[in-house]
Design a protein around this motif. Structure first.
Motif, PDB file in Angstrom:
ATOM      1  N   ALA A   1      21.896 -88.687 -26.131  1.00 33.93           N
ATOM      2  CA  ALA A   1      23.012 -89.507 -26.597  1.00 33.93           C
ATOM      3  C   ALA A   1      24.129 -89.631 -25.558  1.00 33.93           C
ATOM      4  CB  ALA A   1      23.576 -88.907 -27.885  1.00 33.93           C
ATOM      5  N   GLY A   2      23.893 -89.168 -24.323  1.00 37.11           N
ATOM      6  CA  GLY A   2      24.902 -89.302 -23.274  1.00 37.11           C
ATOM      7  C   GLY A   2      25.965 -88.225 -23.277  1.00 37.11           C
ATOM      8  N   HIS A   3      25.707 -87.105 -23.964  1.00 39.78           N
ATOM      9  CA  HIS A   3      26.648 -85.981 -23.981  1.00 39.78           C
ATOM     10  C   HIS A   3      26.191 -84.895 -23.012  1.00 39.78           C
ATOM     11  CE1 HIS A   3      27.031 -87.820 -28.037  1.00 39.78           C
ATOM     12  NE2 HIS A   3      28.304 -87.760 -27.695  1.00 39.78           N
ATOM     13  N   ALA A   4      27.142 -84.154 -22.477  1.00 34.88           N
ATOM     14  CA  ALA A   4      26.807 -83.040 -21.586  1.00 34.88           C
ATOM     15  C   ALA A   4      25.960 -82.033 -22.348  1.00 34.88           C
ATOM     16  CB  ALA A   4      28.078 -82.378 -21.076  1.00 34.88           C
ATOM     17  N   ALA A   5      24.820 -81.623 -21.767  1.00 37.80           N
ATOM     18  CA  ALA A   5      23.919 -80.695 -22.447  1.00 37.80           C
ATOM     19  C   ALA A   5      23.758 -79.386 -21.695  1.00 37.80           C
ATOM     20  CB  ALA A   5      22.547 -81.334 -22.650  1.00 37.80           C
ATOM     21  N   GLU A   6      23.745 -79.438 -20.348  1.00 37.02           N
ATOM     22  CA  GLU A   6      23.526 -78.214 -19.579  1.00 37.02           C
ATOM     23  C   GLU A   6      23.984 -78.423 -18.144  1.00 37.02           C
ATOM     24  OE1 GLU A   6      19.808 -75.332 -18.157  1.00 37.02           O
ATOM     25  OE2 GLU A   6      19.394 -77.224 -19.175  1.00 37.02           O
ATOM     26  N   VAL A   7      24.629 -77.411 -17.588  1.00 40.57           N
ATOM     27  CA  VAL A   7      24.977 -77.422 -16.173  1.00 40.57           C
ATOM     28  C   VAL A   7      23.757 -76.866 -15.439  1.00 40.57           C
ATOM     29  CG1 VAL A   7      26.544 -76.570 -14.393  1.00 40.57           C
ATOM     30  CG2 VAL A   7      27.427 -77.059 -16.690  1.00 40.57           C
ATOM     31  N   VAL A   8      23.037 -77.752 -14.729  1.00 39.27           N
ATOM     32  CA  VAL A   8      21.797 -77.332 -14.065  1.00 39.27           C
ATOM     33  C   VAL A   8      22.009 -76.990 -12.601  1.00 39.27           C
ATOM     34  CG1 VAL A   8      20.292 -78.565 -15.661  1.00 39.27           C
ATOM     35  CG2 VAL A   8      21.098 -79.713 -13.600  1.00 39.27           C
ATOM     36  N   GLY A   9      23.025 -77.532 -11.996  1.00 37.35           N
ATOM     37  CA  GLY A   9      23.337 -77.218 -10.608  1.00 37.35           C
ATOM     38  C   GLY A   9      22.423 -77.907  -9.613  1.00 37.35           C
ATOM     39  N   ILE A  10      22.828 -77.828  -8.357  1.00 36.95           N
ATOM     40  CA  ILE A  10      22.091 -78.404  -7.230  1.00 36.95           C
ATOM     41  C   ILE A  10      22.050 -77.350  -6.137  1.00 36.95           C
ATOM     42  CG2 ILE A  10      22.170 -80.169  -5.414  1.00 36.95           C
ATOM     43  CD1 ILE A  10      23.506 -82.001  -7.517  1.00 36.95           C
ATOM     44  N   THR A  11      20.854 -77.082  -5.626  1.00 35.90           N
ATOM     45  CA  THR A  11      20.686 -76.127  -4.534  1.00 35.90           C
ATOM     46  C   THR A  11      20.912 -76.850  -3.210  1.00 35.90           C
ATOM     47  OG1 THR A  11      19.066 -74.953  -5.871  1.00 35.90           O
ATOM     48  CG2 THR A  11      19.075 -74.463  -3.529  1.00 35.90           C
ATOM     49  N   ASN A  12      21.562 -76.188  -2.272  1.00 35.44           N
ATOM     50  CA  ASN A  12      21.819 -76.722  -0.934  1.00 35.44           C
ATOM     51  C   ASN A  12      22.481 -78.104  -0.987  1.00 35.44           C
ATOM     52  OD1 ASN A  12      21.881 -76.851   1.850  1.00 35.44           O
ATOM     53  ND2 ASN A  12      19.771 -77.545   2.040  1.00 35.44           N
ATOM     54  N   PRO A  13      23.709 -78.180  -1.495  1.00 38.85           N
ATOM     55  CA  PRO A  13      24.367 -79.480  -1.671  1.00 38.85           C
ATOM     56  C   PRO A  13      24.959 -80.086  -0.405  1.00 38.85           C
ATOM     57  CG  PRO A  13      25.865 -77.762  -2.298  1.00 38.85           C
ATOM     58  CD  PRO A  13      24.548 -77.084  -1.968  1.00 38.85           C
ATOM     59  N   ASN A  14      25.139 -79.297   0.663  1.00 39.40           N
ATOM     60  CA  ASN A  14      25.876 -79.797   1.828  1.00 39.40           C
ATOM     61  C   ASN A  14      25.292 -81.065   2.449  1.00 39.40           C
ATOM     62  OD1 ASN A  14      27.810 -77.853   1.496  1.00 39.40           O
ATOM     63  ND2 ASN A  14      26.830 -76.409   2.883  1.00 39.40           N
ATOM     64  N   PRO A  15      23.966 -81.177   2.665  1.00 38.49           N
ATOM     65  CA  PRO A  15      23.454 -82.440   3.221  1.00 38.49           C
ATOM     66  C   PRO A  15      23.687 -83.627   2.269  1.00 38.49           C
ATOM     67  CG  PRO A  15      21.774 -80.714   3.357  1.00 38.49           C
ATOM     68  CD  PRO A  15      22.914 -80.169   2.557  1.00 38.49           C
ATOM     69  N   LEU A  16      23.627 -83.377   0.979  1.00 35.13           N
ATOM     70  CA  LEU A  16      23.851 -84.445   0.003  1.00 35.13           C
ATOM     71  C   LEU A  16      25.310 -84.881  -0.011  1.00 35.13           C
ATOM     72  CD1 LEU A  16      21.646 -82.947  -2.838  1.00 35.13           C
ATOM     73  CD2 LEU A  16      21.061 -84.851  -1.319  1.00 35.13           C
ATOM     74  N   VAL A  17      26.215 -83.909   0.086  1.00 35.60           N
ATOM     75  CA  VAL A  17      27.648 -84.224   0.144  1.00 35.60           C
ATOM     76  C   VAL A  17      27.938 -85.079   1.375  1.00 35.60           C
ATOM     77  CG1 VAL A  17      29.946 -83.222   0.500  1.00 35.60           C
ATOM     78  CG2 VAL A  17      28.411 -82.245  -1.225  1.00 35.60           C
ATOM     79  N   GLN A  18      27.374 -84.696   2.519  1.00 29.31           N
ATOM     80  CA  GLN A  18      27.594 -85.470   3.745  1.00 29.31           C
ATOM     81  C   GLN A  18      27.022 -86.879   3.615  1.00 29.31           C
ATOM     82  OE1 GLN A  18      29.569 -84.615   6.225  1.00 29.31           O
ATOM     83  NE2 GLN A  18      29.970 -82.739   5.095  1.00 29.31           N
ATOM     84  N   SER A  19      25.852 -87.001   2.996  1.00 25.55           N
ATOM     85  CA  SER A  19      25.244 -88.307   2.791  1.00 25.55           C
ATOM     86  C   SER A  19      26.127 -89.183   1.902  1.00 25.55           C
ATOM     87  CB  SER A  19      23.860 -88.136   2.153  1.00 25.55           C
ATOM     88  OG  SER A  19      23.303 -89.379   1.827  1.00 25.55           O
ATOM     89  N   MET A  20      26.674 -88.618   0.825  1.00 23.67           N
ATOM     90  CA  MET A  20      27.549 -89.382  -0.069  1.00 23.67           C
ATOM     91  C   MET A  20      28.828 -89.809   0.636  1.00 23.67           C
ATOM     92  SD  MET A  20      27.296 -87.390  -3.638  1.00 23.67           S
ATOM     93  CE  MET A  20      25.821 -87.374  -4.607  1.00 23.67           C
TER      94      MET A  20
ATOM     95  N   PRO B   1      25.405 -66.872 -14.676  1.00 23.73           N
ATOM     96  CA  PRO B   1      24.148 -66.153 -14.474  1.00 23.73           C
ATOM     97  C   PRO B   1      22.970 -67.114 -14.280  1.00 23.73           C
ATOM     98  CG  PRO B   1      25.371 -65.228 -16.320  1.00 23.73           C
ATOM     99  CD  PRO B   1      26.097 -66.475 -15.891  1.00 23.73           C
ATOM    100  N   GLY B   2      22.159 -66.810 -13.289  1.00 21.15           N
ATOM    101  CA  GLY B   2      21.002 -67.641 -12.989  1.00 21.15           C
ATOM    102  C   GLY B   2      21.315 -68.852 -12.138  1.00 21.15           C
ATOM    103  N   ARG B   3      22.573 -69.128 -11.875  1.00 21.42           N
ATOM    104  CA  ARG B   3      22.968 -70.299 -11.092  1.00 21.42           C
ATOM    105  C   ARG B   3      23.748 -69.921  -9.835  1.00 21.42           C
ATOM    106  NH1 ARG B   3      19.587 -73.666 -12.599  1.00 21.42           N
ATOM    107  NH2 ARG B   3      19.582 -74.207 -14.756  1.00 21.42           N
ATOM    108  N   ALA B   4      23.893 -68.629  -9.548  1.00 19.98           N
ATOM    109  CA  ALA B   4      24.640 -68.199  -8.366  1.00 19.98           C
ATOM    110  C   ALA B   4      24.015 -68.837  -7.128  1.00 19.98           C
ATOM    111  CB  ALA B   4      24.629 -66.688  -8.259  1.00 19.98           C
ATOM    112  N   GLY B   5      24.826 -69.416  -6.292  1.00 23.54           N
ATOM    113  CA  GLY B   5      24.360 -70.111  -5.108  1.00 23.54           C
ATOM    114  C   GLY B   5      24.172 -71.599  -5.323  1.00 23.54           C
ATOM    115  N   ASP B   6      24.054 -72.033  -6.577  1.00 21.68           N
ATOM    116  CA  ASP B   6      23.964 -73.461  -6.879  1.00 21.68           C
ATOM    117  C   ASP B   6      25.368 -74.054  -6.960  1.00 21.68           C
ATOM    118  OD1 ASP B   6      21.230 -73.338  -6.981  1.00 21.68           O
ATOM    119  OD2 ASP B   6      21.077 -73.506  -9.151  1.00 21.68           O
ATOM    120  N   HIS B   7      25.423 -75.369  -6.923  1.00 16.42           N
ATOM    121  CA  HIS B   7      26.689 -76.101  -6.972  1.00 16.42           C
ATOM    122  C   HIS B   7      26.523 -77.330  -7.862  1.00 16.42           C
ATOM    123  CE1 HIS B   7      26.999 -73.829  -3.246  1.00 16.42           C
ATOM    124  NE2 HIS B   7      28.298 -74.071  -3.220  1.00 16.42           N
ATOM    125  N   VAL B   8      27.629 -77.925  -8.235  1.00 17.26           N
ATOM    126  CA  VAL B   8      27.642 -79.291  -8.727  1.00 17.26           C
ATOM    127  C   VAL B   8      28.364 -80.098  -7.661  1.00 17.26           C
ATOM    128  CG1 VAL B   8      27.522 -78.778 -11.195  1.00 17.26           C
ATOM    129  CG2 VAL B   8      29.746 -78.961 -10.089  1.00 17.26           C
TER     130      VAL B   8
END
Length: 196
Positions: free
Chosen positions: A76-95, A119-126
């Motif tokens: 329904a377009g509502h926030a359901a879970e923060v899943v994170g992104i591993t190794n975001p730096n190349p993606l940030v630079q691309s954006m 917990p379980g997301r250490a090292g991940d980012h949004v």
């Protein structure tokens, strides 16, 4: 940073998006809005620059907003879970590079990685893209030599680009044989995109 639907739904003042805000948005089931878009992952494929440009231009041409990558939505377009992104730096630079195709330049547009400590997301980012209202609206995006303008507003979300119709036409007063302009309207109440 402007005060977005995310800030208002959580009852907080305008400011940077934090991990706690995202966790609270999931708990409160905050939905998407014209100034709030979420994506589970970053699409870095062939059409990603065009999609990113359309999303940013639509928000810059209205009140501004925020796009958050690394948050899964329910059906329904509502926030359901923060899943994170591993190794975001190349993606940030691309954006950040893709933001260069927005014309005129949108000052204060920010792309940043926000670390997750849950917990379980250490090292991940949004990845958070903060888009201010453009003082020089309308902004447009350029992709593969084509330019599109999106005044924003009208669509349910800035990415509601369905039900397109193409209408080739020659601008009024053009000499015979002049190149046609293609106008794309996504629905009767949404924005027009013009390609030349």
């Amino acid at each position: 940073m402007t005060c977005t639907t995310l800030h208002r739904a959580l009852g907080i003042l305008a400011g940077p998006v934090t991990e706690q805000m995202l966790i609270d948005a999931v708990t409160a089931k905050v939905g998407e809005a014209e100034d709030l878009d979420r994506k589970e992952a970053v699409d870095d494929g062939r059409d990603s620059a065009k999609e990113f440009g359309k999303d940013v231009a639509a928000m810059a041409n209205t009140a501004g907003g925020v796009i958050i990558y690394g948050v899964r939505e329910d059906g329904a377009g509502h926030a359901a879970e923060v899943v994170g992104i591993t190794n975001p730096n190349p993606l940030v630079q691309s954006m950040r590079g893709k933001a260069g195709m927005i014309r005129p330049f949108v000052p204060a547009l920010r792309v940043q990685a926000v670390p997750l400590d849950q917990p379980g997301r250490a090292g991940d980012h949004v990845i958070v893209v903060e888009i201010p209202r453009s003082p020089d609206a309308p902004t447009s995006y350029r992709s593969r030599g084509k330019r599109g303008v999106c005044p924003g507003g009208g669509a349910a979300t800035p990415t509601g680009w369905a039900r397109a119709t193409w209408k080739p036409r020659t601008p009024a007063g053009s000499p015979a044989g002049a190149p046609q302009t293609t106008t794309w309207r996504t629905s009767p109440d949404s924005c027009w995109n013009t390609f030349t």
